[in-house]
Design a protein around this motif. Sequence first.
Motif, PDB file in Angstrom:
ATOM      1  N   ASN A  41      39.247  23.396   5.184  1.00 46.87           N
ATOM      2  CA  ASN A  41      39.731  22.083   5.326  1.00 46.87           C
ATOM      3  C   ASN A  41      39.334  21.392   6.595  1.00 46.87           C
ATOM      4  OD1 ASN A  41      40.799  21.438   2.866  1.00 46.87           O
ATOM      5  ND2 ASN A  41      42.637  22.672   3.532  1.00 46.87           N
ATOM      6  N   ARG A  42      38.386  22.149   7.362  1.00 47.42           N
ATOM      7  CA  ARG A  42      37.852  21.280   8.552  1.00 47.42           C
ATOM      8  C   ARG A  42      37.268  20.054   8.616  1.00 47.42           C
ATOM      9  NH1 ARG A  42      36.663  27.023   9.612  1.00 47.42           N
ATOM     10  NH2 ARG A  42      37.905  27.865  11.177  1.00 47.42           N
ATOM     11  N   ILE A  43      36.486  19.853   7.459  1.00 46.27           N
ATOM     12  CA  ILE A  43      35.874  18.252   7.386  1.00 46.27           C
ATOM     13  C   ILE A  43      37.111  17.376   7.290  1.00 46.27           C
ATOM     14  CG2 ILE A  43      34.555  16.841   5.768  1.00 46.27           C
ATOM     15  CD1 ILE A  43      32.943  19.646   5.094  1.00 46.27           C
ATOM     16  N   LEU A  44      38.038  17.831   6.431  1.00 52.96           N
ATOM     17  CA  LEU A  44      39.018  16.810   6.318  1.00 52.96           C
ATOM     18  C   LEU A  44      39.974  16.519   7.478  1.00 52.96           C
ATOM     19  CD1 LEU A  44      41.153  17.764   3.027  1.00 52.96           C
ATOM     20  CD2 LEU A  44      40.019  15.709   3.447  1.00 52.96           C
ATOM     21  N   PHE A  45      40.217  17.493   8.469  1.00 49.57           N
ATOM     22  CA  PHE A  45      41.082  17.267   9.403  1.00 49.57           C
ATOM     23  C   PHE A  45      40.495  17.069  10.838  1.00 49.57           C
ATOM     24  CE2 PHE A  45      43.805  19.668   6.513  1.00 49.57           C
ATOM     25  CZ  PHE A  45      44.644  18.527   6.097  1.00 49.57           C
ATOM     26  N   TYR A  46      39.039  17.643  10.880  1.00 50.28           N
ATOM     27  CA  TYR A  46      38.355  17.601  12.191  1.00 50.28           C
ATOM     28  C   TYR A  46      36.913  17.187  12.035  1.00 50.28           C
ATOM     29  CZ  TYR A  46      42.359  20.901  13.231  1.00 50.28           C
ATOM     30  OH  TYR A  46      43.461  21.487  13.266  1.00 50.28           O
ATOM     31  N   SER A  47      36.746  16.096  11.388  1.00 55.30           N
ATOM     32  CA  SER A  47      35.565  15.607  11.003  1.00 55.30           C
ATOM     33  C   SER A  47      35.009  15.039  12.192  1.00 55.30           C
ATOM     34  CB  SER A  47      35.378  14.935   9.891  1.00 55.30           C
ATOM     35  OG  SER A  47      36.197  13.585  10.238  1.00 55.30           O
ATOM     36  N   GLN A  48      33.457  14.919  12.148  1.00 52.69           N
ATOM     37  CA  GLN A  48      32.901  14.321  13.044  1.00 52.69           C
ATOM     38  C   GLN A  48      32.883  12.726  12.990  1.00 52.69           C
ATOM     39  OE1 GLN A  48      31.205  15.608  15.784  1.00 52.69           O
ATOM     40  NE2 GLN A  48      31.253  17.662  15.450  1.00 52.69           N
ATOM     41  N   PRO A  49      32.671  11.943  14.101  1.00 49.44           N
ATOM     42  CA  PRO A  49      32.704  10.443  13.778  1.00 49.44           C
ATOM     43  C   PRO A  49      31.611  10.041  12.707  1.00 49.44           C
ATOM     44  CG  PRO A  49      32.294  11.003  15.957  1.00 49.44           C
ATOM     45  CD  PRO A  49      32.232  12.338  15.216  1.00 49.44           C
ATOM     46  N   GLU A  50      31.953   9.113  12.036  1.00 48.33           N
ATOM     47  CA  GLU A  50      31.174   8.671  11.130  1.00 48.33           C
ATOM     48  C   GLU A  50      29.828   8.051  11.448  1.00 48.33           C
ATOM     49  OE1 GLU A  50      32.039   7.591   7.630  1.00 48.33           O
ATOM     50  OE2 GLU A  50      33.881   8.437   7.889  1.00 48.33           O
ATOM     51  N   SER A  51      29.670   7.831  12.795  1.00 45.77           N
ATOM     52  CA  SER A  51      28.222   7.508  13.204  1.00 45.77           C
ATOM     53  C   SER A  51      27.250   8.709  13.201  1.00 45.77           C
ATOM     54  CB  SER A  51      28.166   6.924  14.718  1.00 45.77           C
ATOM     55  OG  SER A  51      28.734   8.132  15.445  1.00 45.77           O
ATOM     56  N   GLU A  52      27.703   9.830  13.159  1.00 44.79           N
ATOM     57  CA  GLU A  52      26.656  10.898  12.917  1.00 44.79           C
ATOM     58  C   GLU A  52      26.076  11.189  11.432  1.00 44.79           C
ATOM     59  OE1 GLU A  52      27.407  14.383  15.260  1.00 44.79           O
ATOM     60  OE2 GLU A  52      28.615  13.252  16.569  1.00 44.79           O
ATOM     61  N   ASP A  53      25.192  10.403  11.070  1.00 49.68           N
ATOM     62  CA  ASP A  53      24.719  10.331   9.681  1.00 49.68           C
ATOM     63  C   ASP A  53      24.201  11.843   9.313  1.00 49.68           C
ATOM     64  OD1 ASP A  53      25.349   7.929   9.411  1.00 49.68           O
ATOM     65  OD2 ASP A  53      23.260   7.026  10.194  1.00 49.68           O
ATOM     66  N   ALA A  54      23.600  12.478  10.215  1.00 46.11           N
ATOM     67  CA  ALA A  54      22.963  14.034   9.428  1.00 46.11           C
ATOM     68  C   ALA A  54      24.296  14.655   9.417  1.00 46.11           C
ATOM     69  CB  ALA A  54      22.094  14.172  10.774  1.00 46.11           C
ATOM     70  N   TRP A  55      25.247  14.931  10.167  1.00 40.88           N
ATOM     71  CA  TRP A  55      26.518  15.682   9.775  1.00 40.88           C
ATOM     72  C   TRP A  55      26.989  15.078   8.296  1.00 40.88           C
ATOM     73  CZ3 TRP A  55      31.745  15.904   9.111  1.00 40.88           C
ATOM     74  CH2 TRP A  55      32.249  16.886   9.527  1.00 40.88           C
ATOM     75  N   TRP A  56      27.041  14.113   8.222  1.00 36.96           N
ATOM     76  CA  TRP A  56      27.616  13.496   7.064  1.00 36.96           C
ATOM     77  C   TRP A  56      26.729  13.836   5.658  1.00 36.96           C
ATOM     78  CZ3 TRP A  56      32.338  13.535   5.271  1.00 36.96           C
ATOM     79  CH2 TRP A  56      33.412  13.364   6.278  1.00 36.96           C
ATOM     80  N   ASP A  57      25.328  13.492   5.904  1.00 38.07           N
ATOM     81  CA  ASP A  57      24.306  13.795   4.990  1.00 38.07           C
ATOM     82  C   ASP A  57      24.449  15.151   4.466  1.00 38.07           C
ATOM     83  OD1 ASP A  57      23.778  11.114   4.903  1.00 38.07           O
ATOM     84  OD2 ASP A  57      21.714  11.177   6.214  1.00 38.07           O
ATOM     85  N   ASN A  58      24.458  16.163   5.416  1.00 37.92           N
ATOM     86  CA  ASN A  58      24.510  17.549   4.902  1.00 37.92           C
ATOM     87  C   ASN A  58      25.618  17.781   4.169  1.00 37.92           C
ATOM     88  OD1 ASN A  58      22.354  18.138   6.201  1.00 37.92           O
ATOM     89  ND2 ASN A  58      23.032  19.519   7.796  1.00 37.92           N
ATOM     90  N   ILE A  59      26.800  17.274   4.244  1.00 40.43           N
ATOM     91  CA  ILE A  59      28.219  17.335   3.408  1.00 40.43           C
ATOM     92  C   ILE A  59      27.976  16.517   2.096  1.00 40.43           C
ATOM     93  CG2 ILE A  59      30.576  16.966   3.311  1.00 40.43           C
ATOM     94  CD1 ILE A  59      30.589  17.028   6.509  1.00 40.43           C
ATOM     95  N   LYS A  60      27.376  15.612   2.018  1.00 45.23           N
ATOM     96  CA  LYS A  60      27.111  14.848   0.910  1.00 45.23           C
ATOM     97  C   LYS A  60      26.275  15.519   0.020  1.00 45.23           C
ATOM     98  CE  LYS A  60      27.846  10.041   2.954  1.00 45.23           C
ATOM     99  NZ  LYS A  60      27.512   8.784   3.428  1.00 45.23           N
TER     100      LYS A  60
END
Length: 157
Positions: A41-60
């Motif tokens: 659950n690290r993504i749920l509770f300790y996610s990076q800021p929305e502005s970090e597109d590469a971080w979220w793109d990998n998760i997506k």
Amino acid sequence: MSYVDFEYYQTKYGGSLFESKEDFAPYERKAERRINAITSNRILFYSQPESEDAWWDNIKDCTCEIAELLKNLSEYSAAVNNFGVIANTDGTVKGKMIKSMTSGSESVSYDAGASSSTFVELAKSEMALNRKCYDIASNYLTGMVDSKHENLLYMGV
């Protein structure tokens, strides 16, 4: 919070397996739950800021690939359960895929290699499915850290 939406799946990920957002949504939720289990659950509770597109793109992208795996597995299981099974006299069944069928003298050929396919193993074993999902997640999430600077895949104490 959903990790990925249908528009991203079609456009950025380039997926085509799901035909509608209604078809995509349940598999996206299942994929998200598996990712949450893998990452503690690290993504749920300790996610990076929305502005970090590469971080979220990998998760997506990870979510999309696991969702496709789960849909393919679901369709495979339904096909095996509804078609190409051999019923034994004792009531048990063998999961054999029909390779060819002729009507004239009623000839049926079964695919002998089906028992060694990936989907057969994943359908039989939750542990094999968990391992496959972890393998997918490790392709996308290895080296990624949360806001506490812990690796998303770190399983230590």
